[in-house]
Write a protein that holds these residues in place. Structure first.
Motif, short mmCIF file in Angstrom:
data_model
loop_
_atom_site.label_atom_id
_atom_site.label_comp_id
_atom_site.label_asym_id
_atom_site.label_seq_id
_atom_site.Cartn_x
_atom_site.Cartn_y
_atom_site.Cartn_z
N LEU A 55 -5.25 -66.12 54.45
CA LEU A 55 -5.97 -65.13 53.62
C LEU A 55 -6.28 -63.88 54.44
O LEU A 55 -6.17 -62.75 53.94
CB LEU A 55 -7.26 -65.75 53.08
CG LEU A 55 -7.08 -66.79 51.98
CD1 LEU A 55 -8.40 -67.49 51.67
CD2 LEU A 55 -6.52 -66.14 50.71
N ASN A 56 -6.66 -64.09 55.71
CA ASN A 56 -6.91 -62.93 56.58
C ASN A 56 -5.64 -62.10 56.73
O ASN A 56 -5.65 -60.88 56.71
CB ASN A 56 -7.36 -63.38 57.97
CG ASN A 56 -8.83 -63.75 58.00
OD1 ASN A 56 -9.55 -63.45 57.05
ND2 ASN A 56 -9.27 -64.40 59.06
N GLY A 57 -4.48 -62.84 56.90
CA GLY A 57 -3.19 -62.15 57.06
C GLY A 57 -2.86 -61.32 55.82
O GLY A 57 -2.46 -60.15 55.94
N THR A 66 -15.20 -56.90 59.59
CA THR A 66 -14.99 -55.45 59.52
C THR A 66 -14.79 -55.04 58.07
O THR A 66 -14.50 -53.88 57.78
CB THR A 66 -13.75 -55.04 60.34
OG1 THR A 66 -12.63 -55.76 59.84
CG2 THR A 66 -13.92 -55.31 61.82
N LYS A 67 -14.89 -56.04 57.19
CA LYS A 67 -14.67 -55.73 55.78
C LYS A 67 -15.91 -55.05 55.19
O LYS A 67 -17.01 -55.18 55.74
CB LYS A 67 -14.36 -57.01 55.01
CG LYS A 67 -12.99 -57.56 55.41
CD LYS A 67 -12.65 -58.82 54.69
CE LYS A 67 -11.31 -59.35 55.19
NZ LYS A 67 -11.12 -60.75 54.85
N ALA A 68 -15.71 -54.40 54.08
CA ALA A 68 -16.82 -53.70 53.43
C ALA A 68 -17.86 -54.72 52.97
O ALA A 68 -17.50 -55.87 52.69
CB ALA A 68 -16.28 -52.92 52.23
N LEU A 81 -17.25 -65.45 58.15
CA LEU A 81 -17.33 -66.86 58.56
C LEU A 81 -15.95 -67.49 58.73
O LEU A 81 -15.82 -68.53 59.36
CB LEU A 81 -18.11 -67.66 57.51
CG LEU A 81 -19.62 -67.57 57.58
CD1 LEU A 81 -20.24 -68.29 56.40
CD2 LEU A 81 -20.12 -68.17 58.88
N GLY A 82 -14.92 -66.85 58.14
CA GLY A 82 -13.59 -67.46 58.10
C GLY A 82 -13.11 -67.94 59.46
O GLY A 82 -12.82 -69.13 59.65
N LEU A 83 -13.04 -67.04 60.43
CA LEU A 83 -12.48 -67.41 61.74
C LEU A 83 -13.42 -68.34 62.51
O LEU A 83 -12.95 -69.19 63.27
CB LEU A 83 -12.18 -66.15 62.56
CG LEU A 83 -10.94 -65.37 62.11
CD1 LEU A 83 -10.73 -64.16 62.99
CD2 LEU A 83 -9.69 -66.25 62.12
MG LIG Z 1 -11.47 -64.19 56.65
#
Ligand SMILES: [Mg+2]
Ligand SMILES: Nc1ncnc2c1ncn2[C@@H]1O[C@H](COP(=O)(O)OP(=O)(O)OP(=O)(O)O)[C@@H](O)[C@H]1O
Length: 534
Positions: free
Chosen positions: A411-413, A475-477, A484-486
């Protein structure tokens, strides 16, 4: 010495004190108490020994001097031979009497008697050489020993003056009593005390024995404290280290009901709380991830359902066409199986469950994770590539948690590819997310597997790299990412005794390497040998 030096010295001393083991501290405190006890006891006991001797000997000297003064008063001082004889008799009758001097008020000696070697008090001895030689011209001068020191006794006798001298062979106590009204002369009488040295020696022995006992007691207390305090504290320390490594299942032994026992109970509650929080965060993250791809999944369900509907319509239109309707039924069965499969996977994924480690093939896990994002990727026109080497062994893992970790990376990718695509170009022209699995170099004697999740998105700026695995770092808005993802990915990988690394070039993309131990290096209960033995 500058002002800084004592400060540094004090800091060093403090550091030394806090860093020495507990049993050394206990022993040190015991040693200090022993020394303090010995010093106080030494002072008090010596004082009382001296006082007792002053009292007993002083009173004896006083009574001899008083009876001699009474006799001289009766006999008169004019008869020199009579006075000498009285002095000799007194000295013979009391062997402990070292000297007797009869002096007039001017200090002139009227008569005296000394034991040998001569033991005249210093004030008499210092008057122009040897006293006896002055009185008896036939005698040659003899030096009076210099170590005759006056000491101050603490005892006040009922009458008469008391002085004390210490010399090598013991204590001399001198009393002065007046003859009659004291207008003509007085008697000075000195008694020796050889018992004092013996009593002092026994006091010293008693103090040394007491100090030895105190030291022994402090060694024993140090050992006992080390056993009773050190054992549970060390167990707690070990448990804390294990918790710090991320294993919250560890519990500290609770052997007592005292403060240490309560500390262990509190620690265990904390570990339980952490375990529970981790479970909640993982579940919350799972639900958040589901939210992200739910829209895509809806398409996955919608397409077969559309197919089912159109088959039903055709069936209604021409129910008599048996051979054609059998085909429609078969198509509907197939479509509904697909829907059921998707729903089943969603349900399994959202379930709250414990860790269940089994040998799993990484390729299968990647296929499942990719299936969950495939629709979303298709919508964003991003290509998904899966490349699993044939030599890759199975890994010991919980399939669902590992899927969740890979899904988070994917999802990050996808987000990074979307962000990296210049507005005027189409992401489809170049967006690519790749899963690759290869055998990794052996580490610490353990064969490993490397799973790479690579994208050609915006990449990660060097200043963000050190923090991206921190919880809540994003770093997302605001409202777009929890950060928390990583953190959860790393948590899951570490629980599997694995490691995760990242490489990135800004503007070119990022690749996350997940290293997992191969299944054949793991023990029966599913935990890696190295971890379970730690
Ligand atoms: Mg993420
Ligand atoms: N593949 C990637 N390419 C570029 N940046 C990435 C990539 N993966 C992670 N990052 C950066 O790391 C940050 C942290 O990622 P993490 O997954 O922990 O949180 P998030 O994606 O921001 O939020 P959430 O996962 O809750 O949606 C991201 O905000 C992003 O800046």
């Amino acid at each position: 010495m500058t002002l800084q030096n004592p400060v540094i010295a004090a800091k060093r001393l403090r550091w030394c004190l806090v860093s020495v083991p507990l049993y050394v501290k206990v022993f040190g405190i015991g040693l200090l108490i022993s020394i303090l006890f010995a010093t106080i006891a030494f002072y008090v006991m010596r004082r009382s020994v001296f006082d007792a001797h002053y009292q007993v000997r002083g009173e004896m000297a006083l009574s001899v001097a008083l009876s001699l003064a009474a006799r001289l008063e009766t006999a008169g001082l004019d008869q020199k031979t009579g006075v000498d004889q009285a002095l000799n008799e007194a000295m013979n009758a009391f062997p402990s009497v070292r000297y007797i001097v009869v002096q007039d008020t001017e200090g002139t000696i009227l008569s005296h008697g000394f034991t040998f070697p001569r033991e005249a008090p210093p004030d008499l001895a210092q008057t122009d050489g040897d006293l006896c030689a002055r009185c008896h011209e036939s005698l040659s001068p003899v030096e009076v020993p210099e170590e005759l020191l006056e000491v101050q006794p603490q005892v006040i006798l009922p009458s008469g003056g008391l002085r004390a001298y210490r010399r090598s062979e013991g204590l001399i106590l001198e009393v002065t009593v007046p003859i009659g009204d004291g207008r003509r002369a007085s008697v000075r009488l000195g008694v020796g005390d050889k018992m004092l040295a013996r009593d002092l020696a026994s006091v010293n022995h008693a103090i040394l024995a007491g100090m030895g006992l105190c030291l022994l007691a402090s060694v024993c207390s140090a050992l006992l404290l080390t056993y009773f305090l050190g054992k549970p504290i060390n167990a707690l320390l070990e448990a804390t280290k294990i918790v710090a490594k991320g294993d919250f299942s560890v519990r500290a032994p609770v052997d007592s009901d005292d403060e240490l026992g309560r500390l262990a109970v509190a620690f265990n509650r904390m570990a339980e709380g952490l375990e529970e929080s981790r479970r909640r965060i993982l579940r919350a993250d799972r639900l958040a991830s589901i939210g992200q791809f739910a829209a895509g999944v809806a398409h996955e369900i919608n397409n077969p359902l559309d197919g089912v509907l159109s088959c039903l319509e055709r069936l209604q239109r021409d129910p008599a066409n048996l051979s054609q309707n059998l085909d429609y039924l078969e198509m509907m069965k197939h479509a509904l199986r697909r829907v059921s499969g998707v729903i089943q996977r969603l349900l399994e994924y959202s379930q709250q469950r414990g860790m269940n480690l089994k040998p799993e093939h990484p390729g299968a896990i990647i296929e499942n994770a990719a299936a969950l994002i495939r629709v979303m990727a298709r919508q964003k026109a991003i290509e998904i590539e899966i490349d699993v080497s044939d030599e890759v062994p199975a890994v010991m893992c919980d399939r669902y948690y590992m899927e969740q970790a890979l899904l988070n990376l994917a999802l990050n990718g996808l987000a990074a590819i979307e962000e990296g695509a210049p507005p005027e170009t189409n992401a489809a022209a170049r967006g690519k997310l790749a899963f690759r699995v290869r055998p990794a170099p052996v580490s610490a004697g353990m064969p490993r597997v490397r799973i790479d999740v690579e994208d050609n998105g915006c990449g990660i700026a060097p200043e963000h790299l050190p923090r991206i695995f921190d919880a809540f770092y994003t770093t997302k808005a605001p409202g777009k990412g929890t950060g928390l993802g990583l953190a959860i990915v790393r948590e899951i990988v570490e629980v599997h005794s694995g490691t995760i690394e990242v490489e990135s070039v800004v503007g070119k993309g990022a690749v996350f390497h997940v290293f997992l131990p191969a299944a054949d290096t793991c023990s029966e209960n599913g935990r890696n040998e190295k971890v379970s033995s730690a």
